[in-house]
Design a protein around this motif. Structure first.
Motif, PDB file in Angstrom:
ATOM      1  N   ARG A 139      30.679  25.862  50.022  1.00 30.49           N
ATOM      2  CA  ARG A 139      31.292  26.772  49.134  1.00 30.49           C
ATOM      3  C   ARG A 139      32.854  25.884  49.087  1.00 30.49           C
ATOM      4  O   ARG A 139      33.530  25.935  48.007  1.00 30.49           O
ATOM      5  N   LYS A 140      33.259  25.202  49.823  1.00 27.62           N
ATOM      6  CA  LYS A 140      34.606  24.774  49.924  1.00 27.62           C
ATOM      7  C   LYS A 140      34.522  23.456  49.007  1.00 27.62           C
ATOM      8  O   LYS A 140      35.265  23.073  48.251  1.00 27.62           O
ATOM      9  N   VAL A 141      33.146  22.664  49.226  1.00 27.94           N
ATOM     10  CA  VAL A 141      33.188  21.623  48.266  1.00 27.94           C
ATOM     11  C   VAL A 141      32.986  21.967  46.924  1.00 27.94           C
ATOM     12  O   VAL A 141      33.642  21.515  46.117  1.00 27.94           O
ATOM     13  N   GLU A 142      32.482  23.018  46.562  1.00 25.88           N
ATOM     14  CA  GLU A 142      32.327  23.733  45.400  1.00 25.88           C
ATOM     15  C   GLU A 142      33.708  24.230  44.615  1.00 25.88           C
ATOM     16  O   GLU A 142      34.007  23.852  43.405  1.00 25.88           O
ATOM     17  N   GLU A 143      34.246  24.703  45.694  1.00 22.80           N
ATOM     18  CA  GLU A 143      35.673  25.078  45.192  1.00 22.80           C
ATOM     19  C   GLU A 143      36.686  24.105  44.843  1.00 22.80           C
ATOM     20  O   GLU A 143      37.301  24.162  43.616  1.00 22.80           O
ATOM     21  N   ILE A 144      36.533  22.776  45.392  1.00 15.54           N
ATOM     22  CA  ILE A 144      37.493  21.726  45.124  1.00 15.54           C
ATOM     23  C   ILE A 144      37.008  21.031  43.776  1.00 15.54           C
ATOM     24  O   ILE A 144      37.723  21.049  42.985  1.00 15.54           O
ATOM     25  N   PHE A 145      35.798  20.878  43.625  1.00 18.96           N
ATOM     26  CA  PHE A 145      35.270  20.198  42.440  1.00 18.96           C
ATOM     27  C   PHE A 145      35.456  20.935  41.402  1.00 18.96           C
ATOM     28  O   PHE A 145      35.698  20.356  39.859  1.00 18.96           O
ATOM     29  N   GLN A 146      35.284  22.168  41.447  1.00 18.22           N
ATOM     30  CA  GLN A 146      35.314  23.109  40.161  1.00 18.22           C
ATOM     31  C   GLN A 146      36.798  23.262  39.857  1.00 18.22           C
ATOM     32  O   GLN A 146      36.943  23.362  38.709  1.00 18.22           O
ATOM     33  N   SER A 147      37.783  23.221  40.883  1.00 16.14           N
ATOM     34  CA  SER A 147      39.086  23.030  40.389  1.00 16.14           C
ATOM     35  C   SER A 147      39.652  21.647  39.463  1.00 16.14           C
ATOM     36  O   SER A 147      40.581  21.622  39.005  1.00 16.14           O
ATOM     37  N   MET A 148      38.586  20.665  39.867  1.00 19.50           N
ATOM     38  CA  MET A 148      38.778  19.408  39.079  1.00 19.50           C
ATOM     39  C   MET A 148      38.066  19.456  37.836  1.00 19.50           C
ATOM     40  O   MET A 148      37.742  18.398  37.145  1.00 19.50           O
ATOM     41  N   GLY A 149      37.459  20.475  37.368  1.00 21.10           N
ATOM     42  CA  GLY A 149      36.683  20.597  36.061  1.00 21.10           C
ATOM     43  C   GLY A 149      35.152  20.553  36.206  1.00 21.10           C
ATOM     44  O   GLY A 149      34.559  20.253  35.098  1.00 21.10           O
ATOM     45  N   PHE A 150      34.448  20.484  37.385  1.00 28.54           N
ATOM     46  CA  PHE A 150      33.226  20.256  37.382  1.00 28.54           C
ATOM     47  C   PHE A 150      32.372  21.592  37.402  1.00 28.54           C
ATOM     48  O   PHE A 150      32.890  22.480  38.036  1.00 28.54           O
ATOM     49  N   SER A 151      31.111  21.622  36.860  1.00 29.96           N
ATOM     50  CA  SER A 151      30.534  22.667  37.076  1.00 29.96           C
ATOM     51  C   SER A 151      29.385  22.710  37.878  1.00 29.96           C
ATOM     52  O   SER A 151      28.756  21.416  38.286  1.00 29.96           O
ATOM     53  N   VAL A 152      28.911  23.705  38.819  1.00 27.86           N
ATOM     54  CA  VAL A 152      27.983  23.701  39.671  1.00 27.86           C
ATOM     55  C   VAL A 152      26.414  23.860  39.214  1.00 27.86           C
ATOM     56  O   VAL A 152      26.240  25.115  38.402  1.00 27.86           O
ATOM     57  N   VAL A 153      25.645  23.066  39.290  1.00 23.51           N
ATOM     58  CA  VAL A 153      24.229  23.366  38.723  1.00 23.51           C
ATOM     59  C   VAL A 153      23.280  23.157  40.064  1.00 23.51           C
ATOM     60  O   VAL A 153      23.471  22.334  40.940  1.00 23.51           O
ATOM     61  N   GLU A 154      21.938  23.924  39.685  1.00 23.56           N
ATOM     62  CA  GLU A 154      20.945  23.724  40.861  1.00 23.56           C
ATOM     63  C   GLU A 154      19.643  23.363  40.184  1.00 23.56           C
ATOM     64  O   GLU A 154      19.609  23.276  38.856  1.00 23.56           O
ATOM     65  N   GLY A 155      18.865  22.653  40.981  1.00 25.89           N
ATOM     66  CA  GLY A 155      17.674  22.211  40.586  1.00 25.89           C
ATOM     67  C   GLY A 155      16.464  22.592  41.236  1.00 25.89           C
ATOM     68  O   GLY A 155      16.611  22.780  42.506  1.00 25.89           O
ATOM     69  N   PRO A 156      15.245  22.119  41.171  1.00 20.96           N
ATOM     70  CA  PRO A 156      13.953  22.766  42.087  1.00 20.96           C
ATOM     71  C   PRO A 156      13.936  21.561  43.052  1.00 20.96           C
ATOM     72  O   PRO A 156      14.272  20.308  42.956  1.00 20.96           O
ATOM     73  N   GLU A 157      13.557  21.992  44.218  1.00 20.45           N
ATOM     74  CA  GLU A 157      13.359  21.546  45.442  1.00 20.45           C
ATOM     75  C   GLU A 157      12.086  20.623  45.219  1.00 20.45           C
ATOM     76  O   GLU A 157      11.879  19.647  45.984  1.00 20.45           O
ATOM     77  N   ILE A 158      10.990  21.194  44.677  1.00 21.16           N
ATOM     78  CA  ILE A 158       9.603  20.504  44.274  1.00 21.16           C
ATOM     79  C   ILE A 158       9.862  19.586  43.010  1.00 21.16           C
ATOM     80  O   ILE A 158      10.013  20.374  41.897  1.00 21.16           O
ATOM     81  N   GLU A 159       9.756  18.462  43.034  1.00 22.10           N
ATOM     82  CA  GLU A 159      10.072  17.614  42.097  1.00 22.10           C
ATOM     83  C   GLU A 159       8.752  17.033  41.581  1.00 22.10           C
ATOM     84  O   GLU A 159       7.770  16.952  42.241  1.00 22.10           O
ATOM     85  N   THR A 160       8.553  16.398  40.325  1.00 19.71           N
ATOM     86  CA  THR A 160       7.824  15.529  39.757  1.00 19.71           C
ATOM     87  C   THR A 160       8.041  14.068  40.139  1.00 19.71           C
ATOM     88  O   THR A 160       9.290  13.701  40.337  1.00 19.71           O
ATOM     89  N   GLU A 161       7.220  13.138  40.022  1.00 19.95           N
ATOM     90  CA  GLU A 161       7.597  11.790  40.488  1.00 19.95           C
ATOM     91  C   GLU A 161       8.215  11.292  39.196  1.00 19.95           C
ATOM     92  O   GLU A 161       9.075  10.253  39.614  1.00 19.95           O
ATOM     93  N   TRP A 162       8.169  11.529  38.326  1.00 19.61           N
ATOM     94  CA  TRP A 162       8.843  11.256  37.015  1.00 19.61           C
ATOM     95  C   TRP A 162      10.350  11.427  37.078  1.00 19.61           C
ATOM     96  O   TRP A 162      11.257  10.470  37.030  1.00 19.61           O
ATOM     97  N   TYR A 163      10.923  12.700  37.518  1.00 16.93           N
ATOM     98  CA  TYR A 163      12.293  12.801  37.516  1.00 16.93           C
ATOM     99  C   TYR A 163      12.682  12.396  38.909  1.00 16.93           C
ATOM    100  O   TYR A 163      13.946  11.932  39.001  1.00 16.93           O
ATOM    101  N   ASN A 164      11.914  12.262  40.071  1.00 16.49           N
ATOM    102  CA  ASN A 164      12.441  11.941  41.344  1.00 16.49           C
ATOM    103  C   ASN A 164      12.797  10.352  41.280  1.00 16.49           C
ATOM    104  O   ASN A 164      13.450   9.611  41.954  1.00 16.49           O
ATOM    105  N   PHE A 165      11.593   9.471  40.628  1.00 15.18           N
ATOM    106  CA  PHE A 165      11.799   8.210  40.925  1.00 15.18           C
ATOM    107  C   PHE A 165      11.856   7.574  39.693  1.00 15.18           C
ATOM    108  O   PHE A 165      12.641   6.847  38.988  1.00 15.18           O
ATOM    109  N   ASP A 166      10.775   7.782  38.524  1.00 17.48           N
ATOM    110  CA  ASP A 166      10.785   6.890  37.295  1.00 17.48           C
ATOM    111  C   ASP A 166      11.859   7.009  36.136  1.00 17.48           C
ATOM    112  O   ASP A 166      12.313   6.046  35.664  1.00 17.48           O
TER     113      ASP A 166
END
Length: 376
Positions: A139-166
């Motif tokens: 939460r502290k990390v998110e707060e600091i980066f959001q103050s610098m204009g960054f957005s918080v994004v999430e993604g799946p923990e189970i990935e395909t080989e394409w996105y993880n490597f290729d």
């Protein structure tokens, strides 16, 4: 030979024995009554009272033996003495019942006194729960980066080989795939179109997923859990938390990255920190570099957390590789032409927590030991 007086009635020996028996019974009843009454009075609990009950009114009790002895008496005396024995039996029965009630009431009063609750007294203060130290760090990390204009994004923990490597410029035959020991998932349906699923080894795949659906310029961070099939030690875990960052624009450079990371570290640790950037290799960035900071656990003197070097490796970073932009459907900036360029970085939140709270073993975060967790 002795002479018998003419006016004296001769008593048969058997009758004399019966007279002694009846006389003894009478004396026994009176003595027994007084003795039983005293013993009943002395009892303090139901167990003792039950023992006294057995002694006098049980199957082998004294009154039971007296009842049996009445068979030897004449009918008239048996009726007379039997009536007295019954009266004593009823008397003792009443005494036993009264004493039992007294003991029960006494026991109940003690129980009520023990369990008594003063409803007017203030309640005991319940210790409130709190967030896990890793959650606090996130939460502290998110707060600091959001103050610098960054957005918080999430993604799946189970990935395909394409996105993880290729998509990250790591082709199937590239030796860079050996950098991670990946946990692959078994596909139950061999005819399924989705093949080669795995537990993500980093949160960087979300960079590509986001750029596929969002046009630059952009600033995002991706916090989340990642998995590695590797041995655990004081500074490595098979399951840990990582935060990935991506900033893309027309003129983004490594100088922008250094300024942002320096600002982040100073805000996060709330004091000036020393960092160093070393050349590093990551397939999805070019050039790549690794960022170290002075180990705050030992203040740079060397400890098990920093492998006695005085520096803690905090993140890998670099300028996004052109092939990654292409995989996401964007045009990379090359030479003097148009297009996009930017930097990406990834760091472990566990190590941030270790530096912030001066913890020398990453495994403590996952031990579930309340003696450790309640300190935060």
């Amino acid at each position: 030979m002795a002479k018998i007086h003419p006016h004296t009635k001769k008593i048969h020996p058997g009758k004399r024995a019966k007279r002694r028996a009846s006389y003894g019974v009478g004396v026994n009843l009176k003595t027994l009554k007084n003795r039983a009454r005293k013993e009943i009075k002395k009892t303090d609990n139901l167990k003792e009272l039950n023992e006294v009950f057995k002694k006098y009114l049980g199957k082998r009790g004294e009154l039971t033996r007296i009842f049996r002895s009445l068979e030897k008496l004449p009918k008239a005396k048996r009726i007379r003495i039997g009536k007295k024995v019954n009266e004593l039996k009823n008397f003792l029965g009443i005494k036993f019942d009264q004493k039992a009630e007294v003991i029960k009431e006494k026991t109940q009063r003690k129980l009520e006194e023990k369990e008594w609750i003063d409803i007017t007294a203030p309640g005991q203060k319940i210790s409130p729960g709190h967030l896990h130290p890793l959650t606090q760090v996130q939460r502290k990390v998110e707060e600091i980066f959001q103050s610098m204009g960054f957005s918080v994004v999430e993604g799946p923990e189970i990935e395909t080989e394409w996105y993880n490597f290729d998509a990250l410029n790591i082709p199937k035959d590239h030796p860079a795939r050996d950098l991670w020991d990946t946990l692959y998932l078994k596909i139950q349906n061999p005819k399924s179109k989705i093949q080669n699923l795995l537990l993500r080894t980093h949160t960087t795949p979300v960079d590509v997923r986001y750029m596929e659906k969002n046009n630059p310029p952009l600033r995002i961070i991706i916090p989340g859990r990642v998995f590695r099939h590797e041995a655990t030690d004081a500074s490595h875990e098979s399951n840990f938390y990582q935060i990935d960052g991506l900033m893309v624009g027309n003129n983004i450079s490594a100088a922008n990255f250094k300024a942002i990371i320096q600002e982040f570290f100073q805000r996060f640790f709330e004091k000036p920190v020393e960092i160093r950037m070393r050349p590093g290799y990551f397939p999805f960035v070019e050039p790549g570099f690794e960022v170290d900071m002075t180990c705050l656990v030992c203040e740079g003197k060397g400890c098990s957390a920093c492998s006695q070097t005085g520096w803690m490796e905090m993140m890998g970073a670099g300028m996004v590789h052109p092939n990654v932009f292409k995989a996401a459907g964007l045009t990379p900036r090359q030479y003097a032409g148009g297009g996009w360029q930017g930097f990406a970085f990834g760091m472990g939140m566990d190590r941030l927590a270790m530096m912030k709270y001066k913890i020398n073993d990453i495994r403590l975060f996952y031990s579930g030991d309340l003696r450790f967790l309640v300190q935060f």
